[in-house]
Design an enzyme around this catalytic site. Structure first.
Site, short mmCIF file in Angstrom:
data_model
loop_
_atom_site.label_atom_id
_atom_site.label_comp_id
_atom_site.label_asym_id
_atom_site.label_seq_id
_atom_site.Cartn_x
_atom_site.Cartn_y
_atom_site.Cartn_z
N ASN A 1 -8.72 6.60 3.03
CA ASN A 1 -9.10 7.83 2.32
C ASN A 1 -9.78 7.60 0.98
O ASN A 1 -10.53 8.45 0.51
CB ASN A 1 -7.89 8.77 2.17
CG ASN A 1 -6.76 8.16 1.39
OD1 ASN A 1 -6.63 6.94 1.30
ND2 ASN A 1 -5.92 9.00 0.81
N GLU B 1 2.80 2.13 -1.23
CA GLU B 1 2.47 3.49 -1.64
C GLU B 1 2.32 4.28 -0.34
O GLU B 1 1.47 3.94 0.48
CB GLU B 1 1.15 3.45 -2.44
CG GLU B 1 1.03 4.54 -3.42
CD GLU B 1 2.32 4.75 -4.17
OE1 GLU B 1 2.94 5.80 -3.92
OE2 GLU B 1 2.73 3.88 -4.96
N CYS C 1 -2.97 11.47 -0.45
CA CYS C 1 -1.49 11.43 -0.48
C CYS C 1 -0.95 12.42 -1.50
O CYS C 1 0.19 12.85 -1.39
CB CYS C 1 -0.97 10.05 -0.87
SG CYS C 1 -1.91 8.71 -0.25
N GLU D 1 1.70 1.50 -9.47
CA GLU D 1 0.34 0.95 -9.60
C GLU D 1 -0.34 1.57 -10.81
O GLU D 1 0.12 2.55 -11.37
CB GLU D 1 -0.46 1.31 -8.35
CG GLU D 1 0.19 0.81 -7.09
CD GLU D 1 -0.72 0.94 -5.90
OE1 GLU D 1 -1.40 -0.04 -5.59
OE2 GLU D 1 -0.76 2.03 -5.30
C1 SIN Z 1 -4.32 9.83 -3.12
O1 SIN Z 1 -3.97 10.94 -3.42
O2 SIN Z 1 -4.45 9.51 -1.94
C2 SIN Z 1 -4.58 8.82 -4.18
C3 SIN Z 1 -4.61 9.39 -5.53
C4 SIN Z 1 -5.94 9.95 -5.87
O3 SIN Z 1 -6.40 10.92 -5.47
O4 SIN Z 1 -6.60 9.40 -6.64
#
Ligand code: SIN
Length: 480
Positions: free
Chosen positions: A150, A247, A281, A461
């Protein structure tokens, strides 16, 4: 069409494993790249290269290590428009999101480089005369890094750049559906003068990931992905006595209380759910709204959602692209269908596209579902797509209880004008990242990021947090 190549011991090489095909999720008949996965011998060669390069890299003065990252950042930034377009084509996020992510990766490399100037050790007085005690941080050696689809360049950057800053070599496997941006990141570091073997990139499926994890030459493992895979990895790393950082998933709630600025809350919540097609996420996919303002808030949310153009992510007018695969689209469709069958009401979207280009690509309509209560699986299960599930609460206490009643604890949001209630959420809402009056999505690069409960395991992180994961310490009792 591009070729999917691996980066092993300083050279881009063809794979000798199973066939890999990279397609455009907005138009899956369009093949973007082809190649072969890494075979077992190539994984072993990559780990051997990393083990061989690690001592030299660890011994390289920190300013020289940092200079490589600064040059890589400049290279990434110079290619942001081109690579951002490639990212949108391959991953499906909008062009603005794709270019933004590439720039973000450059910023992360710069930040990681700046860490090299900060102290990595501590000095203590001693209870004995003529002695000092110091704690020095040393590289762990070889880090195995496994990254998701993603954020195909930002997440690798926030794992790999600190690993390199602290003097480690890396063997990295990105998600197999986003090979091009991984190759770009390796290219940037190679162009910046990273010595051969310090970074190794291997494409492939779970078998490639497992071989990296199992390999005795890999000292620690950093992972971002689903909770199911993360938990299996944590168990395995426990058996292997290998430090692991995972994560994992999220089912992040945004609480909107009756005293909140409702228009501002809706304007935050909508991009927090539907940005990156909901494949984040940290997306706030659950909404807990106080009953007496629920109708007004939901009407405003639906008005904004109805204005979201869905389509080809390269079209500048488009606000939401496709999901990554047909399987992802179908999972979201099933979860939405089940919720509707269970008594949820679709306030926006809810039905899959059945004809035209949106049905041919992996598109899902942005959906807002009013749930009868917190008992449907959609309220608890992460579906990783553009679906907002809304539940009503009697008051602030009930809202907090509903939000916190989740196996996940990545991020959360509360919208209120009452500072006392916001501070109460800080204490009682068990999440790794809490937003007050902004949505739960995203992460700044200079502060710790990571989740609680089933969302995260091991060190956080970003910011200064990676130092503890990518270094080990020796406590030195020092006398003249
Ligand atoms: C995520 O939400 O998958 C990672 C955090 C973000 O958006 O930067």
């Amino acid at each position: 069409m591009k070729e999917i190549v691996h980066y092993i011991d300083g050279g881009f090489r063809e794979g000798t494993g199973a066939e890999l095909v990279d397609v455009n999720p907005a138009a899956p008949d369009t093949v973007l790249a082809k190649g072969r996965a890494a075979a077992e011998a190539q994984v072993d060669a990559a780990v051997a290269a990393a083990s061989g390069a690690a001592p030299g890299w660890a011994a390289t003065p920190f300013r020289e290590r940092a200079a490589v990252l600064v040059r890589a950042a400049a290279h990434i930034r110079a290619h942001a428009d081109e690579w951002g377009r490639e990212l949108s084509l391959e991953e499906g996020k909008t062009l603005a999101e794709g270019v933004g992510e590439v720039r973000r990766a450059a910023d992360i490399c710069d930040y990681a480089a700046s860490e090299a100037d900060r102290p990595t050790g501590e000095l203590f007085d001693s209870p004995r005369a003529g002695e000092r005690i110091m704690v020095v941080h040393k590289p762990v050696g070889v880090a195995g890094v496994i990254t998701p689809f993603n954020f195909p360049i930002a997440i690798p950057a926030w794992k790999i750049a600190p690993a390199l800053t602290y003097g480690n070599a890396v063997v990295w496997k990105p998600a197999e559906v986003v090979p091009l941006l991984a190759i770009r990141f390796a290219e940037a570091l190679a162009e910046a003068g990273l010595p051969a073997g310090v970074l190794n990139l291997l494409h492939g499926g779970a078998d490639v990931g497992s071989r990296i994890v199992e390999h005795p030459g890999v000292n620690v493992v950093a992972f971002t992905g689903s909770t199911a895979v993360g938990r299996a990895l944590i168990r395995r790393c426990g058996d292997l006595a290998k430090p692991v950082q995972a994560e994992m998933g999220g089912k992040n709630a945004a609480i909107v209380l009756a005293d909140a600025d409702l228009a501002a809350a809706a304007a935050q919540i909508v991009p927090g759910v539907f940005g990156v097609s909901g494949q984040r996420c940290t997306s706030n996919t659950r909404l807990v709204v106080e009953d007496r303002v629920a109708d007004d808030l939901l009407a405003e949310v639906v008005r904004l959602v109805d204005g979201l153009d869905v389509g080809d992510p390269l079209d500048p007018a488009v606000r939401m692209g496709p999901l990554i695969t047909a399987a992802a689209r179908d999972t979201v469709g099933r979860a939405t269908g089940e919720a509707l069958d269970g008594g949820a009401k679709a306030l926006a979207g809810g039905e899959p596209y059945t004809s035209g280009p949106l049905a041919e690509g992996y598109f899902v309509p942005p959906s807002v579902l009013a749930l009868p209560g917190p008992d449907l699986p959609l309220w608890r299960r992460e579906v990783f797509g553009p679906v907002l599930a809304a539940v009503r609460a009697d008051g602030p206490e009930h809202a907090l209880a509903l939000a916190d009643d989740s196996e996940y604890g990545l991020s959360g949001a509360i919208f209120t004008r009452d500072l006392g209630t916001a501070l109460r959420a800080v204490d009682e809402f068990d999440v790794g990242v809490l937003h007050v009056n902004s949505n739960s999505a995203g992460a700044d690069l200079h502060v710790p990021f990571g989740g609680e409960k089933a969302s995260g395991f091991g060190a956080k992180e970003q910011g200064r947090a990676p130092r503890d994961f990518y270094t080990r310490t020796t406590t030195v009792y020092l006398r003249g």
